[in-house]
Scaffold this motif. Sequence first.
Motif, PDB file in Angstrom:
ATOM      1  N   LEU A  43     -26.918  47.162  -6.226  1.00  0.00           N
ATOM      2  CA  LEU A  43     -26.588  48.042  -7.345  1.00  0.00           C
ATOM      3  C   LEU A  43     -26.819  47.394  -8.705  1.00  0.00           C
ATOM      4  CD1 LEU A  43     -23.454  50.070  -6.226  1.00  0.00           C
ATOM      5  CD2 LEU A  43     -25.526  51.000  -7.256  1.00  0.00           C
ATOM      6  N   ASP A  44     -26.305  46.192  -8.897  1.00  0.00           N
ATOM      7  CA  ASP A  44     -26.490  45.517 -10.181  1.00  0.00           C
ATOM      8  C   ASP A  44     -27.965  45.375 -10.518  1.00  0.00           C
ATOM      9  OD1 ASP A  44     -23.850  45.114 -11.009  1.00  0.00           O
ATOM     10  OD2 ASP A  44     -23.623  43.391  -9.691  1.00  0.00           O
ATOM     11  N   LYS A  45     -28.737  44.912  -9.541  1.00  0.00           N
ATOM     12  CA  LYS A  45     -30.168  44.703  -9.755  1.00  0.00           C
ATOM     13  C   LYS A  45     -30.879  46.027 -10.046  1.00  0.00           C
ATOM     14  CE  LYS A  45     -30.475  40.633  -6.694  1.00  0.00           C
ATOM     15  NZ  LYS A  45     -29.094  40.627  -6.197  1.00  0.00           N
ATOM     16  N   PHE A  46     -30.463  47.082  -9.334  1.00  0.00           N
ATOM     17  CA  PHE A  46     -31.104  48.387  -9.499  1.00  0.00           C
ATOM     18  C   PHE A  46     -30.957  48.910 -10.920  1.00  0.00           C
ATOM     19  CE2 PHE A  46     -30.392  53.032  -9.544  1.00  0.00           C
ATOM     20  CZ  PHE A  46     -31.668  53.462  -9.226  1.00  0.00           C
ATOM     21  N   TYR A  47     -29.742  48.887 -11.462  1.00  0.00           N
ATOM     22  CA  TYR A  47     -29.538  49.439 -12.802  1.00  0.00           C
ATOM     23  C   TYR A  47     -30.189  48.586 -13.882  1.00  0.00           C
ATOM     24  CZ  TYR A  47     -26.412  52.973 -10.947  1.00  0.00           C
ATOM     25  OH  TYR A  47     -25.913  54.045 -10.264  1.00  0.00           O
ATOM     26  N   GLN A  48     -30.526  47.337 -13.553  1.00  0.00           N
ATOM     27  CA  GLN A  48     -31.243  46.487 -14.502  1.00  0.00           C
ATOM     28  C   GLN A  48     -32.756  46.657 -14.388  1.00  0.00           C
ATOM     29  OE1 GLN A  48     -29.771  42.532 -13.724  1.00  0.00           O
ATOM     30  NE2 GLN A  48     -27.649  43.136 -14.093  1.00  0.00           N
ATOM     31  N   ASP A  49     -33.234  46.962 -13.168  1.00  0.00           N
ATOM     32  CA  ASP A  49     -34.672  47.131 -12.952  1.00  0.00           C
ATOM     33  C   ASP A  49     -34.875  48.098 -11.793  1.00  0.00           C
ATOM     34  OD1 ASP A  49     -37.387  46.962 -12.476  1.00  0.00           O
ATOM     35  OD2 ASP A  49     -37.496  44.820 -12.882  1.00  0.00           O
ATOM     36  N   MET A  50     -34.921  49.394 -12.101  1.00  0.00           N
ATOM     37  CA  MET A  50     -34.982  50.419 -11.063  1.00  0.00           C
ATOM     38  C   MET A  50     -36.255  50.343 -10.236  1.00  0.00           C
ATOM     39  SD  MET A  50     -33.335  53.810 -12.809  1.00  0.00           S
ATOM     40  CE  MET A  50     -31.622  53.809 -13.388  1.00  0.00           C
ATOM     41  N   ASP A  51     -37.379  50.039 -10.860  1.00  0.00           N
ATOM     42  CA  ASP A  51     -38.641  50.026 -10.134  1.00  0.00           C
ATOM     43  C   ASP A  51     -38.659  48.969  -9.036  1.00  0.00           C
ATOM     44  OD1 ASP A  51     -39.656  52.100 -11.615  1.00  0.00           O
ATOM     45  OD2 ASP A  51     -40.669  50.812 -13.072  1.00  0.00           O
ATOM     46  N   ASP A  52     -38.119  47.803  -9.328  1.00  0.00           N
ATOM     47  CA  ASP A  52     -38.165  46.703  -8.362  1.00  0.00           C
ATOM     48  C   ASP A  52     -37.181  46.857  -7.211  1.00  0.00           C
ATOM     49  OD1 ASP A  52     -40.248  45.363  -9.463  1.00  0.00           O
ATOM     50  OD2 ASP A  52     -39.100  43.701 -10.284  1.00  0.00           O
ATOM     51  N   TRP A  53     -36.035  47.506  -7.474  1.00  0.00           N
ATOM     52  CA  TRP A  53     -34.949  47.470  -6.490  1.00  0.00           C
ATOM     53  C   TRP A  53     -34.569  48.829  -5.893  1.00  0.00           C
ATOM     54  CZ3 TRP A  53     -33.628  42.961  -4.534  1.00  0.00           C
ATOM     55  CH2 TRP A  53     -33.928  41.811  -5.263  1.00  0.00           C
ATOM     56  N   SER A  54     -35.298  49.881  -6.260  1.00  0.00           N
ATOM     57  CA  SER A  54     -34.903  51.217  -5.805  1.00  0.00           C
ATOM     58  C   SER A  54     -35.027  51.385  -4.288  1.00  0.00           C
ATOM     59  CB  SER A  54     -35.740  52.285  -6.525  1.00  0.00           C
ATOM     60  OG  SER A  54     -37.122  52.056  -6.334  1.00  0.00           O
ATOM     61  N   PHE A  55     -36.083  50.856  -3.678  1.00  0.00           N
ATOM     62  CA  PHE A  55     -36.258  51.058  -2.235  1.00  0.00           C
ATOM     63  C   PHE A  55     -35.150  50.367  -1.441  1.00  0.00           C
ATOM     64  CE2 PHE A  55     -38.142  50.327   1.971  1.00  0.00           C
ATOM     65  CZ  PHE A  55     -38.549  51.612   2.278  1.00  0.00           C
ATOM     66  N   GLN A  56     -34.839  49.119  -1.815  1.00  0.00           N
ATOM     67  CA  GLN A  56     -33.766  48.393  -1.131  1.00  0.00           C
ATOM     68  C   GLN A  56     -32.429  49.118  -1.291  1.00  0.00           C
ATOM     69  OE1 GLN A  56     -36.087  47.148  -3.134  1.00  0.00           O
ATOM     70  NE2 GLN A  56     -36.550  44.997  -2.716  1.00  0.00           N
ATOM     71  N   LEU A  57     -32.168  49.585  -2.500  1.00  0.00           N
ATOM     72  CA  LEU A  57     -30.918  50.295  -2.780  1.00  0.00           C
ATOM     73  C   LEU A  57     -30.802  51.549  -1.931  1.00  0.00           C
ATOM     74  CD1 LEU A  57     -28.553  50.545  -5.242  1.00  0.00           C
ATOM     75  CD2 LEU A  57     -29.968  52.549  -5.688  1.00  0.00           C
ATOM     76  N   GLU A  58     -31.863  52.371  -1.946  1.00  0.00           N
ATOM     77  CA  GLU A  58     -31.804  53.646  -1.240  1.00  0.00           C
ATOM     78  C   GLU A  58     -31.732  53.452   0.280  1.00  0.00           C
ATOM     79  OE1 GLU A  58     -31.149  56.088  -2.893  1.00  0.00           O
ATOM     80  OE2 GLU A  58     -31.963  55.766  -4.890  1.00  0.00           O
ATOM     81  N   MET A  59     -32.413  52.450   0.808  1.00  0.00           N
ATOM     82  CA  MET A  59     -32.355  52.207   2.239  1.00  0.00           C
ATOM     83  C   MET A  59     -30.967  51.739   2.671  1.00  0.00           C
ATOM     84  SD  MET A  59     -35.009  53.129   3.845  1.00  0.00           S
ATOM     85  CE  MET A  59     -34.425  52.403   5.372  1.00  0.00           C
ATOM     86  N   PHE A  60     -30.334  50.911   1.846  1.00  0.00           N
ATOM     87  CA  PHE A  60     -28.972  50.472   2.160  1.00  0.00           C
ATOM     88  C   PHE A  60     -28.038  51.683   2.224  1.00  0.00           C
ATOM     89  CE2 PHE A  60     -24.693  49.149   1.191  1.00  0.00           C
ATOM     90  CZ  PHE A  60     -24.533  47.961   1.872  1.00  0.00           C
ATOM     91  N   PHE A  61     -28.119  52.556   1.218  1.00  0.00           N
ATOM     92  CA  PHE A  61     -27.259  53.740   1.206  1.00  0.00           C
ATOM     93  C   PHE A  61     -27.544  54.634   2.416  1.00  0.00           C
ATOM     94  CE2 PHE A  61     -26.524  53.482  -3.599  1.00  0.00           C
ATOM     95  CZ  PHE A  61     -25.194  53.148  -3.446  1.00  0.00           C
TER      96      PHE A  61
END
Length: 208
Positions: A43-61
Amino acid sequence: MNHAPYIAVEGPIGAGKTTLASMLADELQLPLVKEIVEENPFLDKFYQDMDDWSFQLEMFFLCNRYKQLEDAVIPKLTQGQSIISDYHIYKNLIFSERTLKGIKRDKYRHIYHVLTDDLPKPNLILYIRADLEVLLERIAKRGRSFEEDISADYLQQLIQDYDAAMTSLAEREPSTTIITINGNEVDFVANPEHFGQIVHRVKECLSQ
């Protein structure tokens, strides 16, 4: 509505989903399933850089919500027990369609449908809709550190995405009842009368 309703509370970030779901679970004496949010390590990484971390975030959820439904929701519904959740798994598509692009979005869509197409769907959705200013105020009030970097533009787009998603759900799942709650005017936390009106509407739906 069948004898074992599956109720979901939905809305954009800051709408008050978990609060309302918890209040209704207490009032109606129903088991509550709460989504995993703060445990997401991206989450922290996603809100700082959505392009880089969106796939990891969404797959975890997606994987965690699938596991919750498999472990906590399906067994109860199978046994004829009603349940309430502070999310509809469809929210994974709402967020991923905005945050993912190209091949990653295509892969995610495929995985989403493989995992969820045969899962039980809520037959009652409470959709809390609120304007940007209201959501920003509530997000600031709850003070989650990882939400400090949420942009107003992202949140405004999310409001529009949720409106479109609820329209789509109404068409895709005609057996699902959607109750829209005006989060700008309805304060179900501070005003017992407002909460009572929501409870009344829910009970009406459950009795049909």
